[in-house]
Design an enzyme around this catalytic site. Structure first.
Site, PDB file in Angstrom:
ATOM      1  N   HIS A 496       6.363  42.680 -73.884  1.00  0.00           N
ATOM      2  CA  HIS A 496       5.897  43.673 -72.906  1.00  0.00           C
ATOM      3  C   HIS A 496       4.464  44.100 -73.221  1.00  0.00           C
ATOM      4  O   HIS A 496       3.598  44.106 -72.338  1.00  0.00           O
ATOM      5  CB  HIS A 496       6.844  44.880 -72.935  1.00  0.00           C
ATOM      6  CG  HIS A 496       6.389  46.059 -72.133  1.00  0.00           C
ATOM      7  ND1 HIS A 496       6.911  46.374 -70.898  1.00  0.00           N
ATOM      8  CD2 HIS A 496       5.454  47.020 -72.389  1.00  0.00           C
ATOM      9  CE1 HIS A 496       6.315  47.456 -70.424  1.00  0.00           C
ATOM     10  NE2 HIS A 496       5.431  47.878 -71.321  1.00  0.00           N
ATOM     11  N   GLU A 497       4.209  44.467 -74.476  1.00  0.00           N
ATOM     12  CA  GLU A 497       2.868  44.951 -74.829  1.00  0.00           C
ATOM     13  C   GLU A 497       1.830  43.838 -74.736  1.00  0.00           C
ATOM     14  O   GLU A 497       0.701  44.071 -74.286  1.00  0.00           O
ATOM     15  CB  GLU A 497       2.883  45.584 -76.219  1.00  0.00           C
ATOM     16  CG  GLU A 497       3.794  46.803 -76.365  1.00  0.00           C
ATOM     17  CD  GLU A 497       3.538  47.905 -75.345  1.00  0.00           C
ATOM     18  OE1 GLU A 497       2.415  47.965 -74.790  1.00  0.00           O
ATOM     19  OE2 GLU A 497       4.457  48.696 -75.086  1.00  0.00           O
ATOM     20  N   HIS A 500       0.699  43.412 -71.222  1.00  0.00           N
ATOM     21  CA  HIS A 500      -0.260  44.379 -70.678  1.00  0.00           C
ATOM     22  C   HIS A 500      -1.692  43.838 -70.740  1.00  0.00           C
ATOM     23  O   HIS A 500      -2.560  44.288 -69.986  1.00  0.00           O
ATOM     24  CB  HIS A 500      -0.176  45.704 -71.431  1.00  0.00           C
ATOM     25  CG  HIS A 500       0.872  46.626 -70.900  1.00  0.00           C
ATOM     26  ND1 HIS A 500       1.011  46.901 -69.555  1.00  0.00           N
ATOM     27  CD2 HIS A 500       1.846  47.339 -71.527  1.00  0.00           C
ATOM     28  CE1 HIS A 500       2.016  47.748 -69.381  1.00  0.00           C
ATOM     29  NE2 HIS A 500       2.542  48.023 -70.556  1.00  0.00           N
ATOM     30  N   GLU A 556       3.554  48.332 -65.491  1.00  0.00           N
ATOM     31  CA  GLU A 556       4.646  48.339 -66.466  1.00  0.00           C
ATOM     32  C   GLU A 556       5.727  47.335 -66.084  1.00  0.00           C
ATOM     33  O   GLU A 556       6.342  46.711 -66.956  1.00  0.00           O
ATOM     34  CB  GLU A 556       5.238  49.740 -66.580  1.00  0.00           C
ATOM     35  CG  GLU A 556       4.281  50.783 -67.133  1.00  0.00           C
ATOM     36  CD  GLU A 556       3.848  50.495 -68.565  1.00  0.00           C
ATOM     37  OE1 GLU A 556       4.620  49.853 -69.306  1.00  0.00           O
ATOM     38  OE2 GLU A 556       2.737  50.901 -68.935  1.00  0.00           O
ATOM     39  N   ASP A 560       7.271  44.333 -68.237  1.00  0.00           N
ATOM     40  CA  ASP A 560       8.710  44.151 -68.478  1.00  0.00           C
ATOM     41  C   ASP A 560       9.140  42.730 -68.147  1.00  0.00           C
ATOM     42  O   ASP A 560       9.854  42.078 -68.922  1.00  0.00           O
ATOM     43  CB  ASP A 560       9.524  45.121 -67.611  1.00  0.00           C
ATOM     44  CG  ASP A 560       9.505  46.544 -68.128  1.00  0.00           C
ATOM     45  OD1 ASP A 560       9.155  46.746 -69.309  1.00  0.00           O
ATOM     46  OD2 ASP A 560       9.855  47.455 -67.357  1.00  0.00           O
TER      47      ASP A 560
END
EC number: 3.4.24.-
Length: 647
Positions: A496-497, A500, A556, A560
């Site tokens: 997830h990070e 980003h 976000e 995900d």
């Protein structure tokens, strides 16, 4: 209307337990319904769930440590500035003294607002007010230049509104919430020694000014467009916007050196600044400053003030009880010295074995991500190469920092002074520290999160990933649980990070953290088409009493989706049980919320509510259908052409 809108997110309402749910119909409910049917939300919390339980676990550990160190039962750790956290904690927990002081600690600072008899006085005192514990009707910050992140620049924006978001003013609840705030603020001002009628006029003026602000400051959806905060203007152009307020003189007095330009984060607010900040609005500005001030400082005063400042927060969050006095004392100390506290937590509770294992997982995930970029079927080779350059340049921050940021050395605690006086003095130090960064290069070693925080983040301007020790524990990660469960937990979080860096905002920044277009026009058009699909699949999704704004949460949701896809691929490379992976992914978002908290979260958060973050990303993974033998008639089925893949 697209077919998937009938079944997106699976069959059933994820806000309500269903003990008969099957993974094929609703993975989230199949995994979590038994817990949901029994869970009780703590009286001083807005929710219960995995993240809340982990937050409480960390807090209980730290509160015991603070109590033992403050009493002398345990020795003071050899961690720079940690002793200041304990000193502040001792002051904050002394409610006998706080109750005896009543409103006395704030009288001098309160009087500084009351003494503003006209707009000229406001202008004359604006510098002192800005450097103190007050809100002004504009905001300045110093941060990295998005197009040259080695250097800090001055940023300008509008203040926050009383209600959680500008969209809240258009809801049926707005009047009720503002009525509660009005009554609360009048009461607080009376408790501080202001007459009831005078207090009522101040608060009515404040509410009038707040209504004006709500029409020109950004909404959460607008703030979610990260690149849109970068609007550089020359100093001359900026100053020309202020006809009534002497902004040129103000900047001369607060800044350590003259600036040539200002980054305007809210152009609409700047265009309306002179309409708001002028002599005709002085009474409203003064009332607004008083209401902002008294509501923000009440928590530093007596228990009576704490209780009197609670109703508005209670109405927004649904939380029935104030946190205990000792819990508040810990939270204030932790908030002021979070980096020192986080280092203490990391050294005591985060082992080297776990750190090395997590580092290994991160490197595995980065390899998988690189492979997925190479295998991508919609990107050109040129864009793929640049994406991989950015991926390989990512800086990892795991556990806790090795050094403490300089600001903590500058903060001082005086045990002879009140809690409020210490907090006010620290606010001034922080403001000066922020402004002084204008003369310094960007410090890329600074951590955005402390080690005891249950969270993780990506910083596009530093191109770095932060995984605090607080999140590196079960159910997200446990060295003793299955590798599949770890990939479904911390693996998906890592993915997830990383994602980003390539979401709708991160994709606009290069490997150095500079806002720089590294895409071909064709690739970026295709990327935006897929971003639009992600907006559509979430937009209007019902969760309890609220509907999700797909545009607000899209960044976000991209993270995900891509994070889970990478975790699945990494898990397959390690031959893990994919059922374990998907089930722990669902477990990691287990949550039960108060209805008021849901409404507020949907208005102010760029994250979708946690339970809604399970089924749609899972539905887009082909391997989920194989692992659980999902058929076209099942609730979790999405037709292959409706499954979204971005990274």
């Amino acid at each position: 209307m697209r077919r998937y809108l009938a079944v997106r997110g699976g069959a059933g309402d994820v806000a309500e337990p269903d003990l008969n749910a099957k993974p094929q119909d609703n993975l989230y409910l199949a995994v979590n319904s038994e817990w949901l049917s029994k869970a009780e939300i703590p009286a001083d919390q807005t929710s219960a769930g995995v993240n809340t339980e982990l937050d409480i676990k960390i807090e209980k550990r730290m509160m015991k440590d603070f109590a033992d160190i403050a009493s002398g039962k345990e020795k003071m750790p050899d961690i720079r500035d940690f002793d200041k956290a304990i000193a502040l904690y001792k002051i904050a927990k002394n409610f006998d003294k706080r109750d005896a002081e009543k409103a006395n600690p704030i009288q001098n600072d309160l009087q500084k607002i009351l003494d503003l008899i006209n707009f000229d006085k406001f202008k004359d005192n604006a510098t002192e007010l800005f450097m103190g514990p007050y809100a002004l009707p504009f905001v300045f910050d110093v941060d990295a230049d998005m197009k040259n992140t080695d250097f800090n620049v001055l940023h300008f924006g509008g203040p926050s509104t009383f209600l959680p978001d500008t969209t809240t003013y258009k809801t049926p609840e707005a009047k009720k919430l503002l009525d509660i705030l009005e009554k609360q603020s009048i009461n607080l001002l009376e408790m501080a020694g202001i007459g009831k009628e005078e207090a009522r006029v101040y608060v009515q003026n404040a509410l009038a000014f707040d209504q004006k602000l709500s029409k020109v400051v950004k909404s959460t959806e607008e703030w979610s467009d990260y690149a849109a905060i970068y609007n550089p203007v020359s100093l001359t152009e900026f100053l020309a916007k202020f006809k009534s307020f002497d902004m040129a003189d103000f900047l001369k007095t607060i800044l350590p050196e003259k600036v040539e330009r200002v980054i305007v984060m809210e152009p609409r607010f700047l265009d309306h600044a002179d309409e708001l900040i002028n002599p005709a609005n002085f009474d409203e500005i003064k009332g607004w400053m008083l209401v902002k001030y008294i509501n923000s400082v009440a928590k530093y005063l007596s228990q009576d003030f704490r209780a009197a400042a609670f109703p508005f927060n209670q109405a927004i969050s649904g939380t029935p009880e104030l946190p205990s006095q000792i819990k508040q004392a810990y939270r204030l100390a932790n908030g002021a010295f979070d980096e020192a506290v986080g280092i203490f937590y990391g050294k005591k509770y985060f082992g080297e074995e776990a750190k090395h294992d997590v580092e290994d997982m991160i490197h595995n995930m980065l390899k998988v991500y690189e492979q997925r970029i190479n295998d991508n079927n919609w990107l050109s080779e040129d864009t793929k190469k640049k994406a991989i350059i950015k991926l390989r340049a990512l800086v990892l921050k795991i556990g806790y920092p090795e050094k403490i940021e300089k600001i903590y050395d500058l903060l001082q605690i005086d045990p002879e002074r009140s809690l409020y006086e210490n907090e006010a003095q620290m606010a001034t130090v922080r403001t000066k520290y922020m402004l002084d960064k204008l003369t310094q290069p960007v410090d890329r070693s600074v951590w955005l999160m402390p080690g005891n925080l249950n969270n993780a983040c990506y910083d596009p301007q530093r191109n770095d990933l932060t995984f605090p020790a607080g999140i590196l524990q079960a159910p997200f990660y446990d060295i003793h649980q299955s590798r599949g469960a770890n990939y479904g937990g911390i693996g998906a979080t890592i993915g997830h990070e990383v994602s980003h860096a390539f979401d709708n905002s991160g994709a606009k920044f290069d490997e150095h953290g500079n806002m720089n277009n590294w895409w071909t026009d064709e690739d970026f058009a295709e990327f935006n088409k897929r971003v639009g699909q992600m907006v559509d699949i979430f937009d209007g999704l019902q969760y309890g009493p609220a509907k999700i704004n797909g545009k607000q949460v899209v960044g976000e949701n991209i993270a995900d989706l891509a994070g889970l896809a990478c975790a699945v691929q990494a898990g397959k490379n390690d031959n893990v049980d994919l059922k374990d992976l998907f089930e722990n992914y669902a477990r990691s978002w287990m949550q039960k919320q108060r209805p008021e908290a849901i409404k507020t979260e949907v208005q102010v958060d760029v994250h979708a509510p946690q339970p809604t973050r399970v089924n749609i990303p899972v539905q887009c993974q082909d391997d989920f259908y194989t692992a659980f033998d999902v058929k076209p008639d099942d609730g979790m089925w999405l037709d292959p052409e409706d499954r979204i893949t971005i990274w």
